[in-house]
Scaffold this motif. Structure first.
Motif, PDB file in Angstrom:
ATOM      1  N   GLU A  41     -27.788 -11.871   4.698  1.00 30.69           N
ATOM      2  CA  GLU A  41     -27.834 -13.524   4.278  1.00 30.69           C
ATOM      3  C   GLU A  41     -29.433 -13.969   3.475  1.00 30.69           C
ATOM      4  OE1 GLU A  41     -27.180 -15.484   7.490  1.00 30.69           O
ATOM      5  OE2 GLU A  41     -25.194 -14.532   8.009  1.00 30.69           O
ATOM      6  N   PRO A  65     -30.768 -29.386  -1.546  1.00 28.71           N
ATOM      7  CA  PRO A  65     -29.912 -28.527  -1.675  1.00 28.71           C
ATOM      8  C   PRO A  65     -30.554 -27.556  -1.819  1.00 28.71           C
ATOM      9  CG  PRO A  65     -29.524 -29.472  -4.227  1.00 28.71           C
ATOM     10  CD  PRO A  65     -30.989 -29.936  -3.394  1.00 28.71           C
ATOM     11  N   CYS A 124     -23.933 -15.713  10.300  1.00 27.72           N
ATOM     12  CA  CYS A 124     -23.795 -17.590  10.094  1.00 27.72           C
ATOM     13  C   CYS A 124     -23.094 -17.927   9.406  1.00 27.72           C
ATOM     14  CB  CYS A 124     -25.563 -18.065   9.958  1.00 27.72           C
ATOM     15  SG  CYS A 124     -26.648 -17.465  11.206  1.00 27.72           S
ATOM     16  N   LEU A 143     -31.402 -16.640   0.531  1.00 26.85           N
ATOM     17  CA  LEU A 143     -31.478 -18.149   0.308  1.00 26.85           C
ATOM     18  C   LEU A 143     -31.487 -17.656  -1.211  1.00 26.85           C
ATOM     19  CD1 LEU A 143     -31.989 -21.094   0.835  1.00 26.85           C
ATOM     20  CD2 LEU A 143     -34.311 -20.967   1.617  1.00 26.85           C
ATOM     21  N   ILE A 172     -26.707 -20.934   0.248  1.00 30.88           N
ATOM     22  CA  ILE A 172     -26.408 -19.615   0.847  1.00 30.88           C
ATOM     23  C   ILE A 172     -25.748 -18.718   0.502  1.00 30.88           C
ATOM     24  CG2 ILE A 172     -27.211 -18.510   3.220  1.00 30.88           C
ATOM     25  CD1 ILE A 172     -28.788 -21.065   4.223  1.00 30.88           C
ATOM     26  N   GLU A 232     -23.134 -20.620   1.050  1.00 27.72           N
ATOM     27  CA  GLU A 232     -22.551 -21.778   1.732  1.00 27.72           C
ATOM     28  C   GLU A 232     -23.761 -22.920   1.620  1.00 27.72           C
ATOM     29  OE1 GLU A 232     -23.921 -22.940   7.201  1.00 27.72           O
ATOM     30  OE2 GLU A 232     -24.432 -20.893   5.585  1.00 27.72           O
ATOM     31  N   PRO A 233     -23.474 -24.020   0.817  1.00 27.10           N
ATOM     32  CA  PRO A 233     -23.991 -25.170   0.788  1.00 27.10           C
ATOM     33  C   PRO A 233     -24.901 -26.078   1.975  1.00 27.10           C
ATOM     34  CG  PRO A 233     -21.942 -25.984   0.609  1.00 27.10           C
ATOM     35  CD  PRO A 233     -21.416 -24.817   0.999  1.00 27.10           C
ATOM     36  N   GLN A 234     -26.471 -25.862   1.404  1.00 27.01           N
ATOM     37  CA  GLN A 234     -27.027 -26.937   2.672  1.00 27.01           C
ATOM     38  C   GLN A 234     -28.183 -27.712   2.369  1.00 27.01           C
ATOM     39  OE1 GLN A 234     -26.320 -26.843   6.109  1.00 27.01           O
ATOM     40  NE2 GLN A 234     -25.886 -24.521   6.535  1.00 27.01           N
ATOM     41  N   VAL A 235     -28.409 -28.525   3.373  1.00 26.68           N
ATOM     42  CA  VAL A 235     -30.333 -29.101   2.762  1.00 26.68           C
ATOM     43  C   VAL A 235     -31.091 -28.556   3.422  1.00 26.68           C
ATOM     44  CG1 VAL A 235     -30.888 -31.235   2.484  1.00 26.68           C
ATOM     45  CG2 VAL A 235     -28.292 -31.277   2.256  1.00 26.68           C
ATOM     46  N   VAL A 236     -32.158 -28.799   2.516  1.00 26.89           N
ATOM     47  CA  VAL A 236     -33.170 -28.210   3.707  1.00 26.89           C
ATOM     48  C   VAL A 236     -34.228 -29.081   2.907  1.00 26.89           C
ATOM     49  CG1 VAL A 236     -32.506 -25.636   4.105  1.00 26.89           C
ATOM     50  CG2 VAL A 236     -33.869 -25.927   1.702  1.00 26.89           C
TER      51      VAL A 236
END
Length: 299
Positions: free
Chosen positions: A168, A120, A63, A170, A123, A108-112
């Motif tokens: 990968e 914020p 991913c 978190l 990953i 990889e920045p994400q929002v969960v």
């Protein structure tokens, strides 16, 4: 940036050796001499730099948005032979083993959602590669100054090993949240062969060395060296992924000295044309006096 810092560290490791040549190493004759046939062995540390433009390895779930660079390290060792050419030019051929290990990473920045609230997240995508080659390095060298050697050439190597791990993770938020598999890691693989791995490694190579004498006769030499190789072909044919490397090392070399000059011939024997002279013997000169005695003891 990491690549240039690594090169600077390698140079700093070699420089003190060159600076101490007049303190700890016997001085050979400093008169400049023609290159000689050399035979030796080398070893060194190799810093690898990955160049990539891929989202993952062929056929491997990933991913990652995009891998672009990475680095790593390993060792290199082998043997060499150097042959003199014309003037200050020489031909050097090396055969050796090299490790091209390294790690590709991308964050990889994400929002969960945590407890119904958006937070914020970060990953980390990671590929650890273990690649080794056995190859030959033909080099053309030139010596602009006494003991200094500048070489250009290439490396052609057979890829003797190519495996990888992938994971990968978190990373944030720390300790909270999971992927869809209810774990904080996914797409995790260990010790798999690199898909579509190339069987050959090719690269352009530049090397600089400086010879330090180990014996007064000039037969044995300790040679610090720095080199950089630019990889030409892909590590996997299915993706854009190449590796360069900087190497700092030492070699011990033996120079085949010319045979010592033959001793001068003995001086010629002078033969006289005159017949040899025979020394005359001295004449003997002697006198004898005889005396007698009668019955009464009178002479």
């Amino acid at each position: 940036m990491i690549r240039w810092l690594s090169c600077a560290v390698l140079i700093a490791m070699i420089q003190p050796l060159c600076a101490q040549q007049n303190l700890a190493i016997p001085q050979a004759d400093t008169a400049r001499e023609a290159p000689r046939t050399m035979l030796g062995a080398y070893a060194g540390y190799q810093r690898n730099f990955y160049r990539a433009d891929m989202t993952g390895l062929p056929g491997t779930p990933s991913c990652c948005p995009r891998y672009t660079e990475g680095d790593g390290g390993g060792f290199a060792l082998g043997g060499l032979v150097e042959l003199p050419l014309s003037g200050a030019w020489m031909l050097q051929v090396r055969v050796g083993y090299a490790m091209h290990n390294g790690t590709l990473t991308d964050t990889e920045p994400q929002v969960v959602l945590v407890g119904g609230a958006a937070v914020p997240a970060l990953i980390e995508h990671r590929v650890d590669a273990r690649i080794s080659t056995i190859g030959v390095e033909p080099l053309i060298g030139y010596s602009p100054l006494e003991r200094l050697g500048l070489y250009v050439g290439g490396r052609i190597g057979y890829v003797s090993g190519s495996t990888f791990d992938q994971k990968e993770t978190l990373v944030e938020p720390a300790g909270v949240g999971t992927f869809e598999n209810n774990r904080r890691t996914r797409n995790e693989y260990a010790d798999l062969p690199i898909p579509d791995a190339s069987s050959l490694y090719t690269g352009l190579l530049g090397l600089v060395s400086y010879k330090l004498p180990l014996s007064r006769s000039g037969a044995w030499w300790l040679v610090p060296e720095l080199s950089y190789t630019i990889g030409l072909n892909r590590l996997s044919s299915g993706v854009e992924w190449k590796t360069d490397h900087a190497r700092a090392g030492l070699s011990v070399q033996y120079a085949f000295l010319p045979a010592p000059p033959a001793p001068p011939p003995p001086p010629p024997v002078m033969i006289s044309k005159d017949p040899p002279r025979i020394a005359s013997r001295p004449l003997l000169d002697a006198s004898v006096t005889a005396m007698g005695v009668d019955a009464q003891g009178r002479t």
